[in-house]
Scaffold this motif. Structure first.
Motif, short mmCIF file in Angstrom:
data_model
loop_
_atom_site.label_atom_id
_atom_site.label_comp_id
_atom_site.label_asym_id
_atom_site.label_seq_id
_atom_site.Cartn_x
_atom_site.Cartn_y
_atom_site.Cartn_z
N ILE A 140 0.85 -1.20 0.00
CA ILE A 140 0.00 0.00 0.00
C ILE A 140 0.88 1.25 0.00
O ILE A 140 0.80 2.09 -0.88
N LEU A 141 1.78 1.32 0.97
CA LEU A 141 2.69 2.46 1.02
C LEU A 141 3.72 2.35 -0.10
O LEU A 141 4.21 3.34 -0.62
N LYS A 142 4.05 1.11 -0.47
CA LYS A 142 5.03 0.81 -1.53
C LYS A 142 6.36 1.50 -1.25
O LYS A 142 6.95 2.18 -2.10
N ARG A 143 6.79 1.36 -0.01
CA ARG A 143 8.02 2.04 0.40
C ARG A 143 9.24 1.35 -0.24
O ARG A 143 9.36 0.13 -0.12
N PRO A 144 10.11 2.09 -0.92
CA PRO A 144 11.29 1.46 -1.53
C PRO A 144 12.09 0.71 -0.47
O PRO A 144 12.33 1.24 0.62
N GLY A 145 12.46 -0.50 -0.76
CA GLY A 145 13.30 -1.26 0.17
C GLY A 145 12.51 -2.02 1.24
O GLY A 145 13.08 -2.78 2.03
N ALA A 146 11.18 -1.83 1.25
CA ALA A 146 10.39 -2.44 2.33
C ALA A 146 10.48 -3.97 2.29
O ALA A 146 10.70 -4.62 3.31
N ARG A 147 10.35 -4.54 1.09
CA ARG A 147 10.36 -6.00 0.99
C ARG A 147 11.67 -6.57 1.53
O ARG A 147 11.69 -7.53 2.28
N GLU A 148 12.78 -5.95 1.15
CA GLU A 148 14.10 -6.43 1.59
C GLU A 148 14.19 -6.32 3.12
O GLU A 148 14.70 -7.23 3.78
N VAL A 185 -5.14 1.38 5.79
CA VAL A 185 -4.63 2.76 5.76
C VAL A 185 -5.27 3.55 6.90
O VAL A 185 -4.59 4.23 7.68
N ASP A 186 -6.58 3.39 7.01
CA ASP A 186 -7.31 4.10 8.06
C ASP A 186 -6.79 3.72 9.45
O ASP A 186 -6.56 4.58 10.29
N ASN A 187 -6.62 2.44 9.67
CA ASN A 187 -6.20 1.98 11.00
C ASN A 187 -4.77 2.40 11.32
O ASN A 187 -4.47 2.82 12.43
N ILE A 188 -3.88 2.28 10.33
CA ILE A 188 -2.46 2.48 10.64
C ILE A 188 -2.08 3.96 10.65
O ILE A 188 -1.37 4.39 11.56
N ILE A 189 -2.55 4.74 9.65
CA ILE A 189 -2.03 6.12 9.64
C ILE A 189 -3.07 7.21 9.82
O ILE A 189 -2.74 8.37 9.89
N VAL A 190 -4.37 6.85 9.88
CA VAL A 190 -5.37 7.92 10.00
C VAL A 190 -6.06 7.91 11.37
O VAL A 190 -5.89 8.83 12.17
N LYS A 191 -6.80 6.85 11.66
CA LYS A 191 -7.67 6.86 12.85
C LYS A 191 -6.93 6.94 14.18
O LYS A 191 -7.49 7.32 15.19
#
Ligand code: DNO
Length: 396
Positions: A140-148, A185-191
């Motif tokens: 979802i965030l598709k952060r570079p390097g996250a998978r590694e 998304v709502d649970n982790i970074i919004v609510k």
């Protein structure tokens, strides 16, 4: 300990008169409507304080006076922001408020993947799943390097042995729906963020974009650099804290693991020892959040309470249960791995006036239909408070 309660201001659905009826003595709150990075004026502090006092209560602790991101990553305007921060501290002290809770978590304040996890008894708890969190990070965030990074990720010794988080993420992917992604998304970074004066508000239209921008500010900031920035901040504010007797108490990282490629520096006994020694001033203290600490399998919460009680200015009582795979949920206040009874014994003996609030409660008996902030139910917290009141009465 003093029985306090986190109240979110005049618009909180839980009113001060409700709190008086259940034995609350002190209020924990903040000027939630002042934008991040602006001075809290004496007038607005006094206005809220008088409102609290008119209800027969007192304003015991500020939670939080937010430390803006630029101070955390050491941006070019950090001195300006520190000056604003110290002005707010002076104004609070001038109005008679002398305990301030803050955190030094980059970008994301506390995090959970499920805010309404059903328990067998019909109540609901907060819940943290590593694989859902990793899914959010990678897909979802598709952060570079996250998978590694997740491929390298190791849970603390004793939990999650042999767990393959990436395989679980792939399995989740098979069943994930757009609604499921939206909920994450709502649970982790919004609510969990807006109502604690975090970076993302409920009405932000592009929370992921905003979140990515904030993350990018931390490129190149590792644990050592974040520690240096925390020390810089504490050294800068300590003279003012001494002058106006302001007790600062940092909140531990919740959960106590590095998240989303960001360093986290208030997770373990070694971390706490570090910041207490780095700035060895009694005004530099800790918010002993038993819940955040007990979510870390590496933490022996009772031993930490014994070690850090004298530098603790504020206590959050709750307890987590860690499953064998490492995921955790919030247990009953009398269960889980925090040992609340023992903590009450330690803190009450150290300082009988120490402000304590029960933290997060179960969502129960219709709390879920009332629109309360995540984790901050009324009946669930009232139930926990009654348990802790009973424990303290027995100890006393
Ligand atoms: C969550 C809270 C945190 C805490 C801040 C303090 O439930 O415990 O949001 O208030 O981190 O700055």
């Amino acid at each position: 300990m003093e029985f306090t309660w986190r109240w979110f201001g005049k618009n909180d659905k839980i009113t001060l008169s409700m709190l008086r009826q259940i034995g609350v003595e002190g209020i924990v709150t903040a000027l939630h409507d002042v934008p991040l990075g602006e001075v809290w004026t004496r007038e607005s502090i006094r206005d809220l304080k008088e409102y609290i006092e008119a209800a027969g209560l007192r304003w015991s602790v500020v939670e939080s006076l937010p430390v803006t991101e630029t101070i955390k990553y050491g941006g070019p305007d950090r001195d300006e922001q520190i000056a604003i921060y110290t002005q707010s501290l002076r104004n609070l002290a001038a109005e008679g408020i002398h305990i301030v809770c803050y955190n030094f978590m980059p970008v994301l304040d506390w995090a959970r993947t499920d805010l309404l996890h059903p328990n067998p008894d019909g109540t609901f708890n907060l819940y943290f799943s590593y694989s859902e969190f990793a899914y959010f990070d990678i897909y979802i965030l598709k952060r570079p390097g996250a998978r590694e990074e997740w491929a390298q990720f190791r849970l603390p010794e004793g939990v999650g042995e042999g767990r393959d988080i990436l395989a679980e993420v792939e399995a989740l992917r098979q069943t994930m729906t757009p609604e499921g992604e939206h909920r994450l998304v709502d649970n982790i970074i919004v609510k969990t963020q807006g109502f604690v004066s975090g970076n993302i508000r409920e009405d932000d239209e592009h929370p992921l974009e905003l979140f990515r921008q904030l993350l990018s500010k931390y490129e190149g900031i590792d644990k050592a650099q974040l520690r240096a920035n925390m020390k810089y901040f504490l050294e800068a504010i300590m003279p003012v804290c001494e002058e106006c007797d302001m007790k600062m108490c940092v909140h531990p990282d919740d959960p106590p693991i590095p998240v989303l490629g960001l360093p986290r520096i208030v997770r373990t006994a070694e971390d706490i020892r570090w910041f207490l020694q780095a700035v060895p001033n009694p005004h530099n203290g800790l918010t002993f959040c038993a819940g955040s600490l007990s979510a870390g399998a590496q933490n022996d919460v009772v031993a930490m309470a014994r070690e850090f009680a004298v530098r603790t200015h504020f206590v959050h009582l709750r307890s987590c249960h860690i499953f064998p795979n490492g995921d955790f949920t919030e247990a009953s206040h009398l269960g889980g791995r925090a040992h609340v009874v023992e903590l009450c014994r330690i803190f009450e003996a150290t300082n009988p006036a120490l402000p304590m609030r029960v933290d997060h409660g179960k969502t129960m008996l219709g709390d879920d239909t009332r629109g309360y902030n995540a984790g901050y139910s009324f009946l669930g917290r009232m139930y926990a408070l009654a348990q802790v009141q009973g424990v303290l009465a027995a100890l006393r």
